[in-house]
Design an enzyme around this catalytic site. Structure first.
Site, PDB file in Angstrom:
ATOM      1  N   ARG A 199      44.766  29.548  27.002  1.00 42.33           N
ATOM      2  CA  ARG A 199      43.486  30.303  26.463  1.00 42.33           C
ATOM      3  C   ARG A 199      44.204  31.477  25.864  1.00 42.33           C
ATOM      4  O   ARG A 199      44.691  32.382  26.646  1.00 42.33           O
ATOM      5  CB  ARG A 199      42.445  30.576  27.440  1.00 42.33           C
ATOM      6  CG  ARG A 199      41.249  31.427  27.278  1.00 42.33           C
ATOM      7  CD  ARG A 199      41.689  33.160  27.284  1.00 42.33           C
ATOM      8  NE  ARG A 199      40.407  33.774  27.267  1.00 42.33           N
ATOM      9  CZ  ARG A 199      40.540  35.183  27.197  1.00 42.33           C
ATOM     10  NH1 ARG A 199      41.615  35.788  27.106  1.00 42.33           N
ATOM     11  NH2 ARG A 199      39.383  35.698  26.992  1.00 42.33           N
ATOM     12  N   ASP A 201      44.386  35.080  24.403  1.00 43.10           N
ATOM     13  CA  ASP A 201      43.753  36.451  24.370  1.00 43.10           C
ATOM     14  C   ASP A 201      43.694  37.209  23.090  1.00 43.10           C
ATOM     15  O   ASP A 201      44.849  37.144  22.552  1.00 43.10           O
ATOM     16  CB  ASP A 201      44.396  37.270  25.523  1.00 43.10           C
ATOM     17  CG  ASP A 201      43.414  38.542  25.940  1.00 43.10           C
ATOM     18  OD1 ASP A 201      42.145  38.014  26.378  1.00 43.10           O
ATOM     19  OD2 ASP A 201      43.940  39.555  25.776  1.00 43.10           O
ATOM     20  N   GLU A 243      40.646  33.038  22.015  1.00 45.15           N
ATOM     21  CA  GLU A 243      39.464  33.932  22.100  1.00 45.15           C
ATOM     22  C   GLU A 243      39.370  34.729  20.999  1.00 45.15           C
ATOM     23  O   GLU A 243      40.272  35.642  20.808  1.00 45.15           O
ATOM     24  CB  GLU A 243      39.839  34.746  23.367  1.00 45.15           C
ATOM     25  CG  GLU A 243      38.456  35.923  23.712  1.00 45.15           C
ATOM     26  CD  GLU A 243      38.824  37.389  24.068  1.00 45.15           C
ATOM     27  OE1 GLU A 243      38.010  38.031  24.277  1.00 45.15           O
ATOM     28  OE2 GLU A 243      40.066  37.486  24.007  1.00 45.15           O
ATOM     29  N   ASP A 310      34.138  38.659  31.099  1.00 47.59           N
ATOM     30  CA  ASP A 310      33.657  40.008  30.311  1.00 47.59           C
ATOM     31  C   ASP A 310      32.200  40.135  30.458  1.00 47.59           C
ATOM     32  O   ASP A 310      31.421  39.727  30.918  1.00 47.59           O
ATOM     33  CB  ASP A 310      34.236  39.984  29.122  1.00 47.59           C
ATOM     34  CG  ASP A 310      35.862  39.988  28.941  1.00 47.59           C
ATOM     35  OD1 ASP A 310      36.493  40.485  29.893  1.00 47.59           O
ATOM     36  OD2 ASP A 310      36.518  39.327  28.198  1.00 47.59           O
TER      37      ASP A 310
HETATM   38  C1  NOJ Z   1      39.860  39.986  26.682  1.00 50.14           C
HETATM   39  C2  NOJ Z   1      39.567  39.507  27.873  1.00 50.14           C
HETATM   40  O1  NOJ Z   1      38.858  38.677  27.962  1.00 50.14           O
HETATM   41  C3  NOJ Z   1      39.589  41.198  28.679  1.00 50.14           C
HETATM   42  O2  NOJ Z   1      39.222  40.539  29.897  1.00 50.14           O
HETATM   43  C4  NOJ Z   1      40.576  41.743  28.506  1.00 50.14           C
HETATM   44  O3  NOJ Z   1      40.250  43.060  29.142  1.00 50.14           O
HETATM   45  C5  NOJ Z   1      41.052  42.014  27.021  1.00 50.14           C
HETATM   46  N1  NOJ Z   1      41.060  40.852  26.175  1.00 50.14           N
HETATM   47  C6  NOJ Z   1      42.341  42.799  26.878  1.00 50.14           C
HETATM   48  O4  NOJ Z   1      43.353  41.698  27.208  1.00 50.14           O
END
Ligand code: NOJ
Length: 553
Positions: A199, A201, A243, A310
């Site tokens: 996944r 980021d 993401e 998140d």
């Molecule tokens: C996206 C992640 O889902 C989040 O939890 C994180 O704080 C930021 N990227 C930075 O890596």
């Protein structure tokens, strides 16, 4: 081909090792604990586990601040424990995806330490520097309200460094070929240890041009092809799930016109409009989002989710729509976050209304894509709003009524377990729910089975079907001469709805997948369905032949 593209008909379960199960009794979840829970996950029926970051990290952003990409954080175990876990997962037919966090490192990473200390170091250009404070330093923060700037002065380096996220997460200079080579090396390393992909980021930021002179976003999409090519050469069935919270018009840039970039992306557009539909029973924006995100390569797939680790980001809704979602699901200021979202878990957002919760999960599992379930949601876990920012929805898994929810034998869990009240572990836990056939857990298991047995959803072509009631969404999937029709009632009240599932009177029978009852179309080819409040129905569409063949079974 069908089985090769395993992610098209998969169910992904997201968890963090830290909060799942503690085996060594130190109050922190670990790989040995997780390995012991593999049978639970196999029983639930998930096809893949997505592990949130577990590499060595100071842990200031839930592990999204890595200080050693080639190790397991000692709190969670060793590389040996990791391999035992991936092996155990494989034995049970479960794949493992892991987070790949390469937009930035922790400021404690030796690369950054060396880069800031020595301007002549080979690592200096692995990060993004500026002698002067750039003009746009107070723009583009991802965590507004908490994060003040995107450029911070480092005394040791005598320069400003760029950080898209918190100031302890310096951005890597991903345009640097050495950094790119290192990213591939990291992927190759974990592939060897048994994972089926990543996944990835913050993808838009990974591929963005970075520097003091950059004033507007410019993505280098070709980089995505480099990542994919490498991965496919190393291990053909591994994937990248991106993401990328981006506008639909750029989706194809991420998937690649020839399907040669990201295998999967989370569908944020659908996620936000889905919550609006839940709040308002107005499905139009959701139908629009489904339409806007329809175009994708045959081999690509959307990742669908309700809540993740998140905040629920509502930034793409209009102000009116967003306010409606806030009013319904997160009215208090401390339920909201970053001026754009809600930080609560799903069950409390729905006020614990099980019919509504189940309808929403049925929807998530039946929209075009692959469902991604968050740990604890299968039992309807709650949140702890006294914890800061997104921590509130990351509390330990609630296994039983034993002290610390059975998560740890330690008398004090390092992470706070939710105790007392309607979501306390005393009420909401796996052990209780296993015994009750009607529990959320057992219902979820059935839903997962139903989803896996309807490959039309993952593979097929879809279209919304006309329903003559607002607040009712009907979608039909066609694939290889098979069809399913799935209907959801967003209203709290019962409705009677007429649906045209296509086909003639003789060739138009709906069979409820859950209970086997059938409905025949009237002479105008329409089905009249009575739906309870928040009802969901999954039908197989067929003609008499279909009914007869079922009778033979
Ligand atoms: C996206 C992640 O889902 C989040 O939890 C994180 O704080 C930021 N990227 C930075 O890596």
């Amino acid at each position: 081909m069908i089985n090769d593209l395993w992610y098209k008909n998969a169910v992904i379960y997201c968890l963090s090792v830290e909060s799942f199960m503690d085996a060594n009794g130190d109050g922190i979840g670990d790989f040995q604990g997780l390995a012991r829970r593999l049978d639970y996950l196999a029983g639930l029926g998930v096809s893949a586990i997505w592990l949130m970051p577990f590499q060595t990290s100071p842990g200031r952003d839930g592990g999204y601040d890595v200080s050693d990409y080639y190790n397991v954080d000692p709190r969670y175990g060793t590389l040996g424990d990791f391999v035992e876990f991936t092996h155990g997962a494989k034995q049970r037919g479960i794949r493992v995806l892991i987070d790949l966090v390469v937009n930035h490192t922790s400021d404690e990473h030796p690369w950054f330490q060396e880069a800031r200390r020595d301007p002549g170091s080979r690592y200096r250009d692995w990060y993004v520097w500026s002698k002067e404070k750039p003009d746009g330093a107070n723009q583009g923060m991802v965590f507004p309200g908490v994060q003040k700037t995107t450029w911070t002065y480092d005394r040791e380096a005598k320069a400003y460094f760029f950080h898209r996220f918190y100031d302890f997460q310096p951005d890597l200079n991903t345009a640097n070929p050495h950094v790119q080579a290192e990213i591939l090396k990291i992927m190759g390393f974990w592939i060897q240890l048994g994972v089926s992909g990543f996944r990835m980021d913050a993808v838009p930021f990974v591929i963005a041009k970075k520097g003091a002179d950059v004033s507007r976003p410019q993505e280098q999409f070709e980089m995505l092809r480099t990542f994919r090519e490498f991965l496919q050469w190393r291990q053909g069935d591994s994937i990248i799930l991106a993401e990328a919270n981006v506008l639909p018009k750029t989706d194809m840039d991420y998937f690649g016109e020839d399907g040669d970039r990201m295998h999967m992306m989370f569908n944020f557009q659908v996620n936000q409009t889905l919550f609006y539909a839940l709040a308002s029973a107005d499905c139009q924006p959701l139908v629009k989002a489904l339409d806007e995100t329809r175009t994708r390569p045959q081999t690509a797939q959307w990742g669908l989710f309700l809540r993740n680790h998140d905040e629920l980001d509502l930034g793409r809704l209009s102000e009116r729509q967003r306010n409606q979602v806030f009013a319904a699901f997160g009215p208090d200021k401390d339920m909201q976050l970053y001026d754009r979202g809600i930080r609560r878990r799903f069950a409390p957002m729905m006020d614990g209304n099980e019919d509504r919760i189940r309808m929403a999960y049925s929807l998530m599992f039946s929209l075009p894509g692959t469902p991604v379930l968050r740990y604890g949601d299968e039992i309807g876990m709650g949140d702890d709003l006294s914890l800061p920012e997104r921590q509130c929805a990351r509390t330990p898994m609630q296994w039983s009524t034993e002290p610390q929810a059975g998560f740890t034998k330690s008398t004090a869990s390092v992470l706070r377990v939710i105790s007392g009240g309607p979501y306390g572990y005393e009420h909401i836990n796996v052990a209780h729910q296993r015994k009750n056939p009607e529990s959320m857990l057992n219902w979820m298991e059935r839903l997962i089975r139903m989803r896996k047995e309807a490959p039309e959803i993952g593979w097929g072509d879809y279209r919304p079907v006309n329903a003559d009631q607002s607040g009712v969404l009907a979608i039909k999937y066609d694939w290889r001469n098979n069809s399913v029709l799935i209907v959801h009632n967003f209203n709290a009240n019962p409705v009677e709805v007429k649906i045209d599932a296509g086909g003639s009177e003789e060739d138009n029978i709906l069979i409820d997948i859950a209970d086997g009852t059938d409905s025949r179309a009237d002479k105008n080819g329409k089905h009249c369905l009575c739906l309870e409040g928040y009802a969901y129905k999954w039908f197989r569409v067929g003609g008499l032949d279909y009914l007869l063949s079922r009778a033979e079974i």
